[in-house]
Design an enzyme around this catalytic site. Structure first.
Site, PDB file in Angstrom:
ATOM      1  N   CYS A  54       0.823  -1.206   0.000  1.00  0.00           N
ATOM      2  CA  CYS A  54       0.000   0.000   0.000  1.00  0.00           C
ATOM      3  C   CYS A  54       0.861   1.261   0.000  1.00  0.00           C
ATOM      4  O   CYS A  54       1.856   1.344   0.704  1.00  0.00           O
ATOM      5  CB  CYS A  54      -0.874  -0.023   1.253  1.00  0.00           C
TER       6      CYS A  54
ATOM      7  N   CYS B   3       0.249   5.514   7.621  1.00  0.00           N
ATOM      8  CA  CYS B   3      -0.989   5.027   8.243  1.00  0.00           C
ATOM      9  C   CYS B   3      -0.595   3.937   9.241  1.00  0.00           C
ATOM     10  O   CYS B   3       0.214   3.082   8.920  1.00  0.00           O
ATOM     11  CB  CYS B   3      -1.880   4.451   7.143  1.00  0.00           C
TER      12      CYS B   3
ATOM     13  N   CYS C  55      -1.814  -1.077   8.855  1.00  0.00           N
ATOM     14  CA  CYS C  55      -1.244  -2.407   8.543  1.00  0.00           C
ATOM     15  C   CYS C  55       0.255  -2.391   8.773  1.00  0.00           C
ATOM     16  O   CYS C  55       1.030  -2.357   7.816  1.00  0.00           O
ATOM     17  CB  CYS C  55      -1.480  -2.770   7.098  1.00  0.00           C
TER      18      CYS C  55
ATOM     19  N   CYS D 173      -6.692   1.100   0.000  1.00  0.00           N
ATOM     20  CA  CYS D 173      -6.538   0.375   1.254  1.00  0.00           C
ATOM     21  C   CYS D 173      -6.715  -1.105   0.920  1.00  0.00           C
ATOM     22  O   CYS D 173      -7.841  -1.581   0.791  1.00  0.00           O
ATOM     23  CB  CYS D 173      -7.580   0.830   2.282  1.00  0.00           C
TER      24      CYS D 173
ATOM     25  N   GLN E 235     -17.448  -9.109  14.166  1.00  0.00           N
ATOM     26  CA  GLN E 235     -16.035  -9.361  13.868  1.00  0.00           C
ATOM     27  C   GLN E 235     -15.757  -8.933  12.439  1.00  0.00           C
ATOM     28  O   GLN E 235     -16.548  -9.228  11.538  1.00  0.00           O
ATOM     29  CB  GLN E 235     -15.721 -10.855  14.032  1.00  0.00           C
TER      30      GLN E 235
ATOM     31  N   TYR F   1     -20.906 -10.660  26.937  1.00  0.00           N
ATOM     32  CA  TYR F   1     -20.427  -9.740  25.900  1.00  0.00           C
ATOM     33  C   TYR F   1     -20.881 -10.286  24.540  1.00  0.00           C
ATOM     34  O   TYR F   1     -20.071 -10.492  23.635  1.00  0.00           O
ATOM     35  CB  TYR F   1     -18.903  -9.618  25.910  1.00  0.00           C
TER      36      TYR F   1
ATOM     37  N   GLU G 156     -25.373  -8.337  27.044  1.00  0.00           N
ATOM     38  CA  GLU G 156     -24.721  -7.317  26.215  1.00  0.00           C
ATOM     39  C   GLU G 156     -25.197  -5.940  26.683  1.00  0.00           C
ATOM     40  O   GLU G 156     -26.374  -5.762  26.992  1.00  0.00           O
ATOM     41  CB  GLU G 156     -25.102  -7.590  24.752  1.00  0.00           C
TER      42      GLU G 156
ATOM     43  N   ASP H 258     -16.308 -12.958  25.633  1.00  0.00           N
ATOM     44  CA  ASP H 258     -15.679 -12.378  24.432  1.00  0.00           C
ATOM     45  C   ASP H 258     -15.637 -10.863  24.649  1.00  0.00           C
ATOM     46  O   ASP H 258     -16.387 -10.109  24.016  1.00  0.00           O
ATOM     47  CB  ASP H 258     -16.520 -12.761  23.196  1.00  0.00           C
TER      48      ASP H 258
ATOM     49  N   CYS I  69      -9.316 -10.453  21.976  1.00  0.00           N
ATOM     50  CA  CYS I  69      -8.646  -9.749  20.874  1.00  0.00           C
ATOM     51  C   CYS I  69      -7.401  -9.032  21.380  1.00  0.00           C
ATOM     52  O   CYS I  69      -6.803  -8.246  20.656  1.00  0.00           O
ATOM     53  CB  CYS I  69      -9.604  -8.747  20.229  1.00  0.00           C
TER      54      CYS I  69
HETATM   55  C1  LIG Z   1     -15.565  -8.173  21.239  1.00  0.00           C
HETATM   56  S1  LIG Z   1     -17.271  -7.806  21.125  1.00  0.00           S
HETATM   57  C2  LIG Z   1     -17.928  -9.441  21.017  1.00  0.00           C
HETATM   58  C3  LIG Z   1     -19.318  -9.548  20.475  1.00  0.00           C
HETATM   59  C4  LIG Z   1     -19.781 -10.935  20.052  1.00  0.00           C
HETATM   60  N1  LIG Z   1     -19.417 -11.958  20.975  1.00  0.00           N
HETATM   61  C5  LIG Z   1     -19.283 -11.261  18.654  1.00  0.00           C
HETATM   62  O1  LIG Z   1     -18.441 -12.174  18.495  1.00  0.00           O
HETATM   63  O2  LIG Z   1     -19.717 -10.624  17.682  1.00  0.00           O
HETATM   64  C6  LIG Z   1     -17.640  -7.275  22.734  1.00  0.00           C
HETATM   65  C7  LIG Z   1     -19.070  -6.884  22.959  1.00  0.00           C
HETATM   66  O3  LIG Z   1     -19.233  -6.608  24.359  1.00  0.00           O
HETATM   67  C8  LIG Z   1     -20.050  -5.468  24.552  1.00  0.00           C
HETATM   68  N2  LIG Z   1     -19.660  -4.956  25.876  1.00  0.00           N
HETATM   69  C9  LIG Z   1     -18.604  -4.194  26.212  1.00  0.00           C
HETATM   70  N3  LIG Z   1     -18.535  -4.032  27.538  1.00  0.00           N
HETATM   71  C10 LIG Z   1     -19.567  -4.733  28.068  1.00  0.00           C
HETATM   72  C11 LIG Z   1     -20.028  -4.973  29.396  1.00  0.00           C
HETATM   73  N4  LIG Z   1     -19.397  -4.450  30.441  1.00  0.00           N
HETATM   74  N5  LIG Z   1     -21.103  -5.738  29.576  1.00  0.00           N
HETATM   75  C12 LIG Z   1     -21.771  -6.266  28.511  1.00  0.00           C
HETATM   76  N6  LIG Z   1     -21.386  -6.075  27.229  1.00  0.00           N
HETATM   77  C13 LIG Z   1     -20.307  -5.327  27.015  1.00  0.00           C
HETATM   78  C14 LIG Z   1     -19.753  -4.599  23.351  1.00  0.00           C
HETATM   79  O4  LIG Z   1     -20.833  -3.729  23.094  1.00  0.00           O
HETATM   80  C15 LIG Z   1     -19.561  -5.647  22.243  1.00  0.00           C
HETATM   81  O5  LIG Z   1     -20.773  -5.921  21.609  1.00  0.00           O
END
Ligand SMILES: C[S@@+](CC[C@H](N)C(=O)[O-])C[C@H]1O[C@@H](n2cnc3c(N)ncnc32)[C@H](O)[C@@H]1O
Length: 442
Positions: free
Chosen positions: A67, A73, A76, A151, A280, A308, A329, A374, A401
């Protein structure tokens, strides 16, 4: 001062790491194995900063960056490093983080799962507007916007949309938002795509109550759809952000065209994806990780908890494994979408709760046999870690992540749990980011 040295590693931001006379020097642009002449430009007490003056012996894994914005930037940072070497580095990075931060000795670490597509893999672009009439990315370590010409981790249709929106904003003289004065309208351009129906959701984040020029924007969409190669814009949404904040998206939406969402398929299920919900960015890689999570769950479970849970992608993937699944969530739009996703897929044993997972009382969490987390980059809230250790579910599945926060949380969880398997997944080729899936058992 000029020195000649060999690069040993990358920092988490992708700068080269050199060690010389017991000091660490960070040099952007180097890859491990490069021998180079470096000029030291700053002494920051604990480390030195340097710039690459001359590449004397390029590393065997060095490749030309694809790129034209590489180096300017921050996106990457590893695109000058061959893909197999990127994978090896990520594997080691996960291992080192877990050893150093969590103090883990025995690591049941499986080989990293490579991405099938190492370019044009992202299903989402999030680009700031800048002055004068630019859309692109923030110059490394600054908030000045560089106009994006290409990009390569996005599909070329994203570049076509970006160019057309840039021209539109210039022609219509729509003022760009200025974060210092809090004046102006256009803040970010967001593009989301679904592979399943080849749809695009176009989002404009704006500092105004409602977006004018609606007919003009609809007309732009018609024109643009004639030029797009693979995808079709099916919806246009203005996200209303009138706050003085770095948070890009807010809850309020103004739907200009279509339904406000696109439909994507993950595994066997269809998901409605709105502008301001989490998904994701690498769909095929996410599917691989979700399939593994479902395998970890086994069959005929009583209760699974997906903390989450976003729009319910994992909750639905594991719905066939248990009598009841509960997703938690904090974002209302995500919970609304998650409920709709369960309903549209005729999945009736999944419930969703809106709120911060760490704030839920014990009765709300129930007694899940399997607890899935997650979390965002900062990791699991300490209060939730304490609750998990009290609840003692049979299995804990952690998708992360960020290896640093994962390691910190595993240090706590391994007081009670044993790590059975750790698998890094490359969700983000060409960058230093890596996703990690961990199975823990009592
Ligand atoms: C990494 S994402 C994972 C979402 C889902 N598991 C996926 O794979 O698409 C984290 C998620 O947690 C939510 N989140 C962040 N802090 C949180 C909390 N304290 N309690 C509940 N949800 C939360 C965010 O809004 C987001 O949707």
């Amino acid at each position: 001062m000029l020195i000649t040295a060999r690069c040993l590693d990358f920092t988490v931001d992708g700068a080269g790491v050199i060690r010389q006379a017991e000091r660490v020097i960070f040099v952007p642009g180097l890859v491990p194995g490069d021998v180079a002449e470096i000029e030291i430009t700053a002494d920051k007490k604990n480390y030195l900063l340097g710039v690459l003056k001359k590449l004397i012996e390029p590393a065997p894994d060095r490749v030309p960056a694809k790129c034209r914005h590489f180096g300017l930037c921050g996106g990457c940072a590893l695109q000058h490093y061959a893909y197999p070497a990127q994978l090896k580095w990520k594997q080691q990075f996960v291992a080192q983080s877990l050893r150093r931060i969590a103090g883990l000795v025995e690591l049941p670490l499986r080989p990293i799962v490579p991405a099938d597509n190492t370019w044009a893999y992202r299903n989402k672009a999030q680009l700031p507007f800048g002055r004068p009439g630019t859309i692109g990315f923030y110059r490394l370590n600054s908030h000045s916007v560089v106009d994006l010409a290409e990009c390569p981790i996005h599909h070329p249709d994203f570049a076509r949309i970006t160019a057309a929106v840039r021209d539109f904003a210039r022609q219509k003289k729509i003022p760009v938002y200025d974060e210092k004065t809090h004046r102006g309208i256009l803040r970010h351009l967001i593009i989301r795509k679904s592979e399943y129906l080849r749809e695009i959701l176009l989002g404009l984040v704006v500092n105004c109550r409602t977006f004018g020029l609606r007919q003009e924007l609809k007309q732009l969409t018609v024109e643009l759809n004639k030029k797009l190669e693979t995808y079709k814009i099916v919806s246009v949404v203005a996200n209303i952000n009138q706050k003085k904040t770095n948070k890009i998206l807010q809850d309020k939406q103004d739907i200009i065209l279509g339904s406000g969402f696109i439909t994507e398929k993950l595994g066997q299920y269809l998901f409605k994806v709105s502008l301001n919900t989490f998904l994701q960015v690498n769909t095929p890689q996410a599917e691989k990780a979700y399939a593994r999570i479902a395998e970890y769950c086994g069959a005929d479970r009583t209760a699974i908890l997906d903390a989450y849970c976003g729009i319910g992608t994992i909750a639905l993937s594991v719905a066939g494994r248990a009598r009841n699944v509960l997703g938690i969530e904090e974002t209302p739009q995500s919970v609304q979408d998650a409920r709709r996703n369960a309903e549209n897929n005729a999945v009736r044993n999944v419930r969703f709760l809106c709120g911060r997972v760490e704030d839920q009382p014990a009765e709300a969490l129930g007694r899940p046999e399997i607890f899935i987390v997650d979390p965002p980059r900062k990791g699991v809230a300490p209060e939730l870690l304490a609750k998990i250790l009290e609840l003692k579910p049979e299995k804990l599945i952690y998708l992360s992540c960020n290896p640093a926060s994962l390691a910190r949380d595993l240090k706590v969880l391994t007081q009670v749990y044993q790590i059975k398997e750790i698998t890094p997944y490359d969700f983000f080729p060409q960058t230093t980011h890596v996703e990690t899936l961990v199975l823990l058992e009592k």
